[in-house]
Design a protein around this motif. Structure first.
Motif, PDB file in Angstrom:
ATOM      1  N   MET A 161       0.834  -1.210   0.000  1.00 55.55           N
ATOM      2  CA  MET A 161       0.000   0.000   0.000  1.00 55.55           C
ATOM      3  C   MET A 161       0.869   1.259   0.000  1.00 55.55           C
ATOM      4  O   MET A 161       0.538   2.251  -0.664  1.00 55.55           O
ATOM      5  N   GLU A 162       1.964   1.219   0.733  1.00 56.11           N
ATOM      6  CA  GLU A 162       2.887   2.358   0.725  1.00 56.11           C
ATOM      7  C   GLU A 162       3.460   2.576  -0.671  1.00 56.11           C
ATOM      8  O   GLU A 162       3.622   3.720  -1.128  1.00 56.11           O
ATOM      9  N   ARG A 165       0.891   4.177  -2.906  1.00 56.94           N
ATOM     10  CA  ARG A 165       0.798   5.607  -2.630  1.00 56.94           C
ATOM     11  C   ARG A 165       1.942   6.378  -3.304  1.00 56.94           C
ATOM     12  O   ARG A 165       1.734   7.449  -3.872  1.00 56.94           O
ATOM     13  N   ARG A 166       3.171   5.809  -3.286  1.00 52.75           N
ATOM     14  CA  ARG A 166       4.307   6.505  -3.887  1.00 52.75           C
ATOM     15  C   ARG A 166       4.233   6.516  -5.415  1.00 52.75           C
ATOM     16  O   ARG A 166       4.522   7.534  -6.049  1.00 52.75           O
ATOM     17  N   PRO A 169       0.183   8.435  -6.861  1.00 51.75           N
ATOM     18  CA  PRO A 169      -0.271   9.374  -5.814  1.00 51.75           C
ATOM     19  C   PRO A 169      -1.731   9.782  -5.944  1.00 51.75           C
ATOM     20  O   PRO A 169      -2.329  10.217  -4.964  1.00 51.75           O
ATOM     21  N   ARG A 172      -6.921   6.674  -4.690  1.00 51.49           N
ATOM     22  CA  ARG A 172      -7.561   6.782  -3.378  1.00 51.49           C
ATOM     23  C   ARG A 172      -8.296   5.493  -2.994  1.00 51.49           C
ATOM     24  O   ARG A 172      -8.494   5.231  -1.807  1.00 51.49           O
ATOM     25  N   ALA A 196      -3.653   1.381   5.833  1.00 54.56           N
ATOM     26  CA  ALA A 196      -4.076   1.883   4.526  1.00 54.56           C
ATOM     27  C   ALA A 196      -4.850   3.183   4.673  1.00 54.56           C
ATOM     28  O   ALA A 196      -4.648   4.139   3.911  1.00 54.56           O
ATOM     29  N   LEU A 199      -2.755   6.108   5.116  1.00 52.57           N
ATOM     30  CA  LEU A 199      -2.107   6.519   3.875  1.00 52.57           C
ATOM     31  C   LEU A 199      -3.077   7.219   2.927  1.00 52.57           C
ATOM     32  O   LEU A 199      -2.703   7.608   1.823  1.00 52.57           O
ATOM     33  N   LEU A 201      -5.826   5.722   1.776  1.00 55.05           N
ATOM     34  CA  LEU A 201      -6.344   4.721   0.855  1.00 55.05           C
ATOM     35  C   LEU A 201      -7.567   4.020   1.447  1.00 55.05           C
ATOM     36  O   LEU A 201      -7.547   3.613   2.607  1.00 55.05           O
TER      37      LEU A 201
END
Length: 334
Positions: A161-162, A165-166, A169, A172, A196, A199, A201
């Motif tokens: 999940m990280e 996100r990277r 971006p 959602r 999550a 983050l 998400l």
């Protein structure tokens, strides 16, 4: 440790063999390696199918490279068992215990739990895919109690999940294709949903129970909100992976899988733990036990390397900035 690494014979065995057997195969007649009457028997309990026999034969070669104390030879045998039938499995393991093997290798959580319930003093070494602590097999990975073993489980869901996100971006909402067993948590990262959410998400769970539900998944109104897909390696991904990939490849959004083989089916990214030395680790631990080391003194081992593979042919539709972000994450391109 993260580095580029190809799938080894061991990883392929677990991905398509021993782990495959956990879900779908039924046993045939018992087979064993040629026996010696005075041998110390290491009994591998599993389904008796060709791919498992081949894996046991490879493990036997690793065992032969170990140094065992005493004059009696050590012999590895495959014990065909009805792993999916609890009553039959209990009977088979009771009969096995009566033969007094030197050590029993449990190829699944069910085999390990059945052996524990039978309260035998025969050492148990497990090889599983889920978290042995959350499965209730051991108190911790270091203090293992009456059994020890190896798990391919490395909690990667939050790290995935990280990465999402990277690399993406703007995403959602992530659609997670899962099953009841995966959602129970033994094969999932702790606090996945909380992490999550932190983050930014939202995880939409598509809990599939059989192949018939795969085709209808994208008709679910929630699927229209999904901006990326994550497919952990649950029963549905294993048993019906090709069907699942064929559906998801029709969507224009990125898909992250937990096994590299799905890149050949159109997936964009795979993230998984790998360990080319797994069988050597098993053999050394088994040798230590047979040489007198207390089972509880041997920690549960697991892979220490993470592979992030990217489908080189599937990134063409991505914009340049996304391709650059993805390249920074990748350890290997396929």
């Amino acid at each position: 440790m993260v580095r580029s690494i190809g799938l080894s014979a061991v990883a392929a065995l677990i991905a398509s063999g021993l782990w495959l057997a956990f879900f779908v195969f039924r046993p045939t007649a018992n087979v064993s390696l040629p026996s010696s009457t005075d041998a110390r028997v290491v009994a591998w309990v599993d389904f008796d199918v060709p791919v498992v026999r081949a894996g046991v034969a490879r493990l036997d070669q690793h065992l032969k490279s170990q140094r065992f104390e005493g004059a009696r030879p050590v012999e590895l045998r495959l014990i065909g068992a009805d792993v999916n039938n609890p009553e039959h499995l209990t009977l088979q393991l009771t009969e096995l215990i009566a033969t007094k093997p030197a050590l029993i290798v449990a190829s699944s959580v069910d085999v390990a739990k059945t052996l524990l319930a039978l309260r035998s003093d025969i050492p148990i070494y497990f090889v599983i895919q889920s978290d042995p602590v959350r499965e209730g097999l051991v108190p911790s990975l270091v203090s293992t109690g009456s059994l020890t073993g190896y798990t391919f489980f490395v909690p990667l869901d939050v790290k995935i999940m990280e990465m999402v996100r990277r690399v993406f971006p703007a995403v959602r909402t992530v659609g997670v294709v899962a099953t009841d067993y995966w959602l129970e948590g033994s094969a999932m990262s702790n606090d996945l949903f909380t992490q999550a959410s932190s983050l930014g998400l939202k995880l939409e769970i598509f809990n599939l129970h059989d192949a018939d539900e795969i085709g209808n998944m994208l008709r679910d109104p929630r699927a229209r909100q999904v901006q990326a897909w994550y497919v952990p390696y649950s029963e549905i991904a294993f048993n019906h992976g090709a069907d699942l990939a064929a559906v998801l490849v029709r969507t224009p959004i990125p898909t992250v899988y937990a096994r590299r083989k799905f890149l050949r089916l159109g997936g964009l990214i795979s993230v998984q733990s790998v360990d080319e030395a797994a069988m050597d680790v098993w053999a050394k631990s088994i040798a230590n036990i047979l040489n007198g080391a207390p089972v509880g003194s041997i920690p549960v081992m697991r892979p220490k390397e993470i592979e992030v593979a990217v489908n080189a042919s599937a990134i063409a539709h991505l914009d340049l900035a996304t391709r650059e972000r993805l390249a920074r994450e990748a350890t290997v391109f396929e």
